[in-house]
Every structure is written in structure tokens, then in C-alpha cells.
Write a protein that holds these residues in place. Structure first.
Motif, mmCIF file in Angstrom:
data_model
loop_
_atom_site.group_PDB
_atom_site.id
_atom_site.type_symbol
_atom_site.label_atom_id
_atom_site.label_comp_id
_atom_site.label_asym_id
_atom_site.label_seq_id
_atom_site.Cartn_x
_atom_site.Cartn_y
_atom_site.Cartn_z
ATOM 1 N N ASP A 46 7.820 -0.103 -7.107
ATOM 2 C CA ASP A 46 6.475 0.543 -8.792
ATOM 3 C C ASP A 46 5.798 -0.352 -8.982
ATOM 4 O OD1 ASP A 46 6.244 2.367 -10.579
ATOM 5 O OD2 ASP A 46 6.987 0.773 -11.881
ATOM 6 N N LEU A 47 5.847 -1.505 -9.215
ATOM 7 C CA LEU A 47 4.876 -2.616 -9.372
ATOM 8 C C LEU A 47 3.542 -1.779 -8.057
ATOM 9 C CD1 LEU A 47 6.098 -5.473 -10.389
ATOM 10 C CD2 LEU A 47 4.961 -3.890 -12.105
ATOM 11 N N LEU A 48 4.205 -2.087 -6.887
ATOM 12 C CA LEU A 48 3.119 -2.025 -5.780
ATOM 13 C C LEU A 48 2.000 -0.868 -5.268
ATOM 14 C CD1 LEU A 48 5.222 -3.981 -3.385
ATOM 15 C CD2 LEU A 48 3.208 -5.025 -4.158
ATOM 16 N N GLY A 49 3.050 0.103 -5.932
ATOM 17 C CA GLY A 49 2.738 1.764 -6.170
ATOM 18 C C GLY A 49 1.519 1.820 -6.774
ATOM 19 N N ARG A 50 1.852 1.337 -8.253
ATOM 20 C CA ARG A 50 0.915 1.492 -9.373
ATOM 21 C C ARG A 50 -0.195 1.006 -9.180
ATOM 22 N NH1 ARG A 50 2.991 2.737 -15.036
ATOM 23 N NH2 ARG A 50 5.513 3.167 -14.448
ATOM 24 N N ALA A 51 -0.238 -0.415 -8.280
ATOM 25 C CA ALA A 51 -1.644 -0.900 -7.564
ATOM 26 C C ALA A 51 -2.070 -0.353 -6.249
ATOM 27 C CB ALA A 51 -1.027 -2.192 -7.463
ATOM 28 N N ALA A 52 -1.414 0.927 -5.993
ATOM 29 C CA ALA A 52 -1.778 1.184 -4.973
ATOM 30 C C ALA A 52 -1.800 0.792 -3.645
ATOM 31 C CB ALA A 52 -3.576 1.932 -4.751
ATOM 32 N N LEU A 53 -0.950 -0.297 -3.962
ATOM 33 C CA LEU A 53 -0.530 -1.122 -2.354
ATOM 34 C C LEU A 53 0.612 -0.353 -1.453
ATOM 35 C CD1 LEU A 53 -0.980 -4.724 -4.116
ATOM 36 C CD2 LEU A 53 -2.272 -3.331 -3.123
ATOM 37 N N PHE A 54 -0.022 0.697 -1.217
ATOM 38 C CA PHE A 54 1.026 1.843 -0.719
ATOM 39 C C PHE A 54 2.122 0.755 0.583
ATOM 40 C CE2 PHE A 54 -1.225 5.104 -3.360
ATOM 41 C CZ PHE A 54 0.205 5.170 -4.029
ATOM 42 N N GLU A 55 0.590 0.946 1.306
ATOM 43 C CA GLU A 55 1.526 -0.013 3.193
ATOM 44 C C GLU A 55 2.284 -0.557 2.413
ATOM 45 O OE1 GLU A 55 0.022 -2.329 7.047
ATOM 46 O OE2 GLU A 55 -1.604 -0.938 5.609
ATOM 47 N N GLU A 56 1.957 -2.480 1.472
ATOM 48 C CA GLU A 56 2.745 -3.222 0.726
ATOM 49 C C GLU A 56 4.634 -2.749 0.942
ATOM 50 O OE1 GLU A 56 -0.491 -2.905 0.693
ATOM 51 O OE2 GLU A 56 -0.636 -4.949 0.755
ATOM 52 N N ALA A 57 4.291 -1.427 -0.513
ATOM 53 C CA ALA A 57 5.680 -0.711 -0.393
ATOM 54 C C ALA A 57 6.397 -0.639 0.234
ATOM 55 C CB ALA A 57 4.670 0.432 -1.602
ATOM 56 N N GLU A 58 5.122 0.052 1.147
ATOM 57 C CA GLU A 58 6.643 1.025 2.219
ATOM 58 C C GLU A 58 7.342 -0.552 2.942
ATOM 59 O OE1 GLU A 58 5.708 4.935 4.207
ATOM 60 O OE2 GLU A 58 3.983 4.214 4.077
ATOM 61 N N ASP A 59 6.134 -1.401 3.589
ATOM 62 C CA ASP A 59 6.745 -2.286 3.714
ATOM 63 C C ASP A 59 7.774 -3.265 3.727
ATOM 64 O OD1 ASP A 59 4.710 -2.078 6.140
ATOM 65 O OD2 ASP A 59 3.846 -3.830 5.408
ATOM 66 N N LEU A 60 7.826 -2.959 2.121
ATOM 67 C CA LEU A 60 9.347 -4.054 1.777
ATOM 68 C C LEU A 60 10.315 -2.575 1.608
ATOM 69 C CD1 LEU A 60 10.358 -5.806 -0.497
ATOM 70 C CD2 LEU A 60 9.888 -4.272 -2.322
ATOM 71 N N ILE A 61 10.224 -1.197 0.858
ATOM 72 C CA ILE A 61 11.071 -0.736 1.810
ATOM 73 C C ILE A 61 11.970 -0.985 2.962
ATOM 74 C CG2 ILE A 61 11.933 2.119 1.889
ATOM 75 C CD1 ILE A 61 9.642 2.020 -0.375
#
Length: 147
Positions: free
Chosen positions: A58-73
Motif C-alpha cells: 500500500d505504501l509503495l503504491g501510494r508513492a506510485a512505486l508500482f514496479e517496487e510493489a510488484e517486485d515485493l509481491i
């Protein structure tokens, strides 16, 4: 087991959480409390392992860091659950990331095909992107499934 102590409950909760079954882990936690068994620190750690990932996504996504969010997932030691994907879906809606929201909504709809929230989220982002044919397609799919 006839009587489950805090260790047995915690083990079951932790295994559910480890395998990405957050809803089941929280349901079991509620059952544990109803049985009058007091959770310990390890019980909460098991529950938080599910929520921890959802919060970071959620934090990464709110910061528009979508690639990082997908990497974490992708690096999670368990299968991502609806909490994790739902966190990313909300961020995609917030930032209008139509391409990613389509993939995320697809995962969520496969996980919970009768949950209206995922269809509405997808429909909403299509409407904001003025993709009204897609809005109509989603609404038809909902009607066909009785949602």
C-alpha cells in the motif's frame, strides 16, 4: 485435538498466514478468542506477517512505486492474498494506472470471483479513463455472475 492451547492455535494461524491465507488466519484468530484462549506475541507475529506485506505494498503504491510493489509481491515467501492485491488495486485506482489495475483485478477476480469490490474498482478506473466499452463489459460480466 480435544483442547487447543495457545501454541496449537498460534501454529495453525501462522501456517495459514505463511501460505497467504490471511482471511483464514484472522477467522481462526477470532475463533481462538471466542474459545477464551489468550493470544501471545507469536500469535500476533503470525497475523502481522500477512498484514505487513499488504501495508508495504500500500505504501509503495501510494508513492506510485508500482514496479517496487510488484517486485515485493513477487518475492513474498507465500502466495499474495486479497489483502495484498487489494492494496495494489487501490493504489492503481488512485494513480489511474489502467494497465496494472487490469492485471491486479484479474488476480483478485480469480481469487474471489463473486466479490463485487474488484469489479467495481476495475469499472471505476475504466470510467475515469473514458473506456466506456470496458465499463459496459465489466457490468455485463457482473450481471452474468449475479453480482
Amino acid at each position: 485435538m480435544e483442547e487447543k492451547d495457545v501454541l496449537a492455535w498460534t501454529a495453525m494461524i501462522s501456517v495459514f498466514a505463511l501460505h497467504g491465507l490471511g482471511n483464514e488466519a484472522f477467522d481462526l484468530f477470532e475463533e481462538m478468542k471466542m474459545e477464551g484462549v489468550k493470544p501471545n506475541n507469536v500469535t500476533f507475529t503470525g497475523l502481522l506477517s500477512v498484514q505487513h506485506y499488504a501495508c508495504v505494498v500500500d505504501l509503495l503504491g501510494r508513492a506510485a512505486l508500482f514496479e517496487e510493489a510488484e517486485d515485493l509481491i513477487g518475492s513474498m515467501p507465500m502466495e499474495p492474498d486479497a489483502f495484498v492485491w487489494g492494496a495494489l488495486l487501490g493504489s492503481c485506482r488512485m494513480h489511474g494506472n489502467v494497465e496494472l489495475v487490469e492485471r491486479v483485478a484479474s488476480y483478485l477476480i480469480k481469487m474471489e470471483p463473486y466479490n463485487h469490490v474488484f469489479y467495481v474498482g476495475l469499472s471505476d478506473i475504466y470510467a475515469k479513463a473514458q473506456r466506456f466499452d470496458d465499463v459496459k463489459r465489466i457490468r455485463v460480466a457482473m450481471e452474468e455472475r449475479g453480482i
